[in-house]
Scaffold this active site. Structure first.
Site, PDB file in Angstrom:
ATOM      1  N   LYS A 156      36.895  13.162 -47.692  1.00 40.36           N
ATOM      2  CA  LYS A 156      36.405  11.792 -46.518  1.00 40.36           C
ATOM      3  C   LYS A 156      36.816  10.640 -46.536  1.00 40.36           C
ATOM      4  CE  LYS A 156      32.942  14.939 -44.685  1.00 40.36           C
ATOM      5  NZ  LYS A 156      32.847  15.098 -43.246  1.00 40.36           N
ATOM      6  N   ASP A 212      29.381  20.265 -36.685  1.00 42.56           N
ATOM      7  CA  ASP A 212      31.057  20.366 -36.416  1.00 42.56           C
ATOM      8  C   ASP A 212      31.856  20.832 -36.152  1.00 42.56           C
ATOM      9  OD1 ASP A 212      31.196  19.228 -39.611  1.00 42.56           O
ATOM     10  OD2 ASP A 212      29.883  21.841 -39.931  1.00 42.56           O
ATOM     11  N   LYS A 260      34.437  16.425 -51.213  1.00 39.33           N
ATOM     12  CA  LYS A 260      33.976  15.688 -50.183  1.00 39.33           C
ATOM     13  C   LYS A 260      34.032  13.951 -49.587  1.00 39.33           C
ATOM     14  CE  LYS A 260      31.212  18.000 -47.433  1.00 39.33           C
ATOM     15  NZ  LYS A 260      30.159  18.720 -47.995  1.00 39.33           N
ATOM     16  N   PRO A 270      35.067  15.245 -33.355  1.00 40.98           N
ATOM     17  CA  PRO A 270      35.062  14.564 -34.187  1.00 40.98           C
ATOM     18  C   PRO A 270      34.694  14.613 -36.108  1.00 40.98           C
ATOM     19  CG  PRO A 270      34.285  13.519 -32.768  1.00 40.98           C
ATOM     20  CD  PRO A 270      34.807  15.182 -32.349  1.00 40.98           C
ATOM     21  N   ASP A 271      35.036  13.861 -37.012  1.00 42.89           N
ATOM     22  CA  ASP A 271      34.604  13.308 -38.430  1.00 42.89           C
ATOM     23  C   ASP A 271      34.405  12.492 -38.154  1.00 42.89           C
ATOM     24  OD1 ASP A 271      33.502  13.253 -40.443  1.00 42.89           O
ATOM     25  OD2 ASP A 271      34.310  14.432 -41.615  1.00 42.89           O
ATOM     26  N   ILE A 272      33.235  12.006 -37.840  1.00 39.34           N
ATOM     27  CA  ILE A 272      32.828  10.038 -37.339  1.00 39.34           C
ATOM     28  C   ILE A 272      32.550   9.194 -38.971  1.00 39.34           C
ATOM     29  CG2 ILE A 272      30.810   8.363 -36.851  1.00 39.34           C
ATOM     30  CD1 ILE A 272      29.860  11.131 -35.619  1.00 39.34           C
ATOM     31  N   PHE A 330      26.863  11.642 -46.656  1.00 40.17           N
ATOM     32  CA  PHE A 330      26.076  12.490 -47.206  1.00 40.17           C
ATOM     33  C   PHE A 330      26.691  14.018 -47.482  1.00 40.17           C
ATOM     34  CE2 PHE A 330      21.161  11.341 -47.431  1.00 40.17           C
ATOM     35  CZ  PHE A 330      21.661   9.581 -47.733  1.00 40.17           C
ATOM     36  N   ASN A 384      20.911  21.691 -34.957  1.00 42.15           N
ATOM     37  CA  ASN A 384      20.504  22.094 -36.958  1.00 42.15           C
ATOM     38  C   ASN A 384      19.701  21.924 -36.934  1.00 42.15           C
ATOM     39  OD1 ASN A 384      21.176  19.362 -37.578  1.00 42.15           O
ATOM     40  ND2 ASN A 384      23.835  19.576 -36.909  1.00 42.15           N
TER      41      ASN A 384
HETATM   42  N1  CTP Z   1      30.401  13.750 -40.888  1.00 41.99           N
HETATM   43  C1  CTP Z   1      30.370  12.917 -39.897  1.00 41.99           C
HETATM   44  N2  CTP Z   1      30.841  13.327 -38.105  1.00 41.99           N
HETATM   45  C2  CTP Z   1      31.516  15.121 -38.743  1.00 41.99           C
HETATM   46  C3  CTP Z   1      30.850  15.345 -39.567  1.00 41.99           C
HETATM   47  C4  CTP Z   1      30.451  14.956 -40.854  1.00 41.99           C
HETATM   48  O1  CTP Z   1      30.501  11.668 -39.771  1.00 41.99           O
HETATM   49  N3  CTP Z   1      31.895  15.484 -37.672  1.00 41.99           N
HETATM   50  C5  CTP Z   1      29.448  12.873 -41.795  1.00 41.99           C
HETATM   51  C6  CTP Z   1      28.170  13.585 -42.495  1.00 41.99           C
HETATM   52  O2  CTP Z   1      27.440  13.059 -41.089  1.00 41.99           O
HETATM   53  C7  CTP Z   1      27.838  13.228 -43.723  1.00 41.99           C
HETATM   54  C8  CTP Z   1      29.234  14.326 -43.848  1.00 41.99           C
HETATM   55  O3  CTP Z   1      30.203  13.873 -42.987  1.00 41.99           O
HETATM   56  O4  CTP Z   1      27.200  12.174 -44.696  1.00 41.99           O
HETATM   57  C9  CTP Z   1      29.250  15.023 -44.811  1.00 41.99           C
HETATM   58  O5  CTP Z   1      29.081  15.835 -43.982  1.00 41.99           O
HETATM   59  P1  CTP Z   1      29.158  17.532 -44.666  1.00 41.99           P
HETATM   60  O6  CTP Z   1      28.469  18.399 -42.283  1.00 41.99           O
HETATM   61  O7  CTP Z   1      27.972  18.323 -45.441  1.00 41.99           O
HETATM   62  O8  CTP Z   1      30.770  18.007 -44.634  1.00 41.99           O
HETATM   63  P2  CTP Z   1      31.304  18.458 -43.906  1.00 41.99           P
HETATM   64  O9  CTP Z   1      32.421  18.175 -43.619  1.00 41.99           O
HETATM   65  O10 CTP Z   1      31.077  19.253 -41.934  1.00 41.99           O
HETATM   66  O11 CTP Z   1      32.407  19.863 -44.626  1.00 41.99           O
HETATM   67  P3  CTP Z   1      31.534  21.705 -44.649  1.00 41.99           P
HETATM   68  O12 CTP Z   1      31.040  22.215 -43.375  1.00 41.99           O
HETATM   69  O13 CTP Z   1      33.159  21.783 -45.639  1.00 41.99           O
HETATM   70  O14 CTP Z   1      30.292  20.940 -45.692  1.00 41.99           O
END
Ligand code: CTP
Length: 413
Positions: A354, A289, A350, A316-318, A336, A221
């Site tokens: 989260k 994602d 969010k 994974p969502d870190i 963020f 990205n």
């Molecule tokens: N983040 C993370 N790990 C992921 C995705 C996101 O740690 N796999 C963290 C980003 O660093 C940021 C926050 O989550 O601090 C929000 O990420 P964002 O991409 O804006 O939100 P998403 O959870 O992906 O939701 P959406 O795509 O619906 O906006």
């Protein structure tokens, strides 16, 4: 790329002291942020760094003599200070501080300092007993009363082998003071109190992740990593042990931060978990994602079997993982939210989804130029409300955010 310092002119006066070598790094940092740096060296400074190295880094003539005919023809001492936006004295030796406090003018540095009507910022550096001497303390009080900004000195081991206050502030700290000044803030009066994150560990993710499709292609990205890197720099300046877990970007490592380079989201999570515990964790990375479920070990050739069938799997969502951790959850977990519409509403959901303490929301619609740009408008969204800030450059956003985070976690017991 515009910075707070673009086009600003800094007159750096290098005093005599071993810390003069750190002024070379300060010049490099200032130049990197597009400031013009002109240097005056005292005679004693010449014992520690050479005119040649200072001239090479500033790209400008270095001034040393009060009574050099050529200097007076090219640029006299009055003109030197007139053409500067800020005077920075680093290192400010006990002798230079005494001269400044008394208004003495017997060399080019002291004469310029007396002749100027510009703001002055000093970064003292000397032996601990010289620093603590009542004469130096008197001079310091006089200088502060005169409106001179002071950064440092720091506590630590000194070149002379003694321990205590007297070490010159780090170049990143001096830079942060200079940036704060140009961003419209008051000149800093920094001491230990201005480094509220001393003894704290700050973990920051930054940049994009690259998710491989095959050995030569990847999903990525537009994240430049700038906001995360600026946060790391601000964390260092506030005294934190700073770990920067970064995806691939084209940015210099913030001096003083510990860099952990990663490529994929999976690597980022593993590295972040290995770095816990931390006091503050900030997730500024634009993590992909999705990844390709089974990346090809060989380069995918076009033609033979039609279009490649790329099956995606969720990464994974870190942020969520760390915010929800039973053990080792940092005291403050910050996410963020990069949004293109309903910025605040999406940030609020969010925050809940989260499980973090704070979401820094920004509008990344293409017309805002945030992705890859240097300016940002942020909203701090927490369980207690929303605080919206004006548009600022990313360094200033980072500096203010880090000060806010430090306040939120309070001082170390
Ligand atoms: N983040 C993370 N790990 C992921 C995705 C996101 O740690 N796999 C963290 C980003 O660093 C940021 C926050 O989550 O601090 C929000 O990420 P964002 O991409 O804006 O939100 P998403 O959870 O992906 O939701 P959406 O795509 O619906 O906006």
């Amino acid at each position: 790329m515009m910075t707070t310092l673009s086009g600003k002119s800094v007159l750096l006066i290098i005093g005599g002291g071993i810390a003069a070598y750190k002024s070379l790094e300060l010049i490099r940092l200032l130049k990197q942020r597009q400031a013009k740096v002109t240097a005056i060296m005292t005679k004693a400074a010449g014992q520690f760094v050479t005119e040649l190295s200072v001239a090479s880094l500033t790209g400008e003539k270095v001034y040393t003599d009060l009574f050099s005919l050529t200097d007076e023809v090219e640029m006299g001492h009055i003109e030197l200070s007139r053409s500067a936006d800020l005077l920075v004295v680093a290192p400010a030796s006990a002798d230079l501080m005494a001269k400044m406090a008394q208004g003495l003018a017997n060399d080019l540095a002291s004469t310029t300092l007396l002749a100027t009507d510009k703001k002055i910022l000093i970064a003292p550096a000397m032996n601990v007993r010289m620093w603590r001497h009542p004469a130096t303390m008197r001079n310091l009080a006089t200088l502060k009363a005169d409106g001179v900004g002071v950064i440092g000195p720091n506590d630590g081991e000194m070149a002379c082998g003694e321990y205590g206050p007297g070490r010159m502030a780090e170049p990143t700290e001096i830079l942060a003071g200079i940036e704060a000044h140009f961003a419209g803030g008051a000149l800093p009066l920094m001491g230990a109190a201005s480094r509220p994150l001393t003894g704290r560990k700050v973990l920051i993710t930054a940049g994009p992740t690259h998710e491989p499709i095959d050995p030569v292609r990847y999903i990525a990205n537009r994240s430049s990593g700038r906001q995360g890197y600026a946060l790391a720099q601000a964390a260092v300046a506030l005294g934190a042990e700073t770990v920067l877990v970064s995806g691939p970007v084209h940015l210099p490592i913030p001096p003083g931060a510990q860099m952990m380079p990663v490529e994929t989201a999976a690597e980022m999570l593993k590295t972040v978990e290995a770095e816990l515990p931390a006091d503050i964790a900030i997730f500024a990375a634009a993590v992909a994602d999705w990844r390709v479920a089974s990346a090809s070990g060989q380069k995918i050739k076009k033609g033979s079997s039609g279009l490649p069938d790329l099956k995606l799997a969720e990464n994974p969502d870190i942020l969520k993982t760390v915010a929800g951790a039973k053990a080792k959850r940092p005291k403050l977990v910050v996410g963020f939210a990069a949004e293109t519409e309903n910025v605040i509403a999406n940030a609020k959901s969010k925050l809940a989804k989260k499980g973090c303490d704070l979401i820094i929301a920004n509008d990344v619609s293409a017309d805002k130029g945030v992705m890859g740009g240097n300016r940002n408008t942020v909203h701090l969204v927490s369980a207690t409300g929303v605080e919206s800030w004006p548009e600022l450059d990313k360094q200033e956003v980072a500096r203010r955010l880090m000060e806010d985070f430090a306040r939120r976690i309070g001082t170390k017991a």
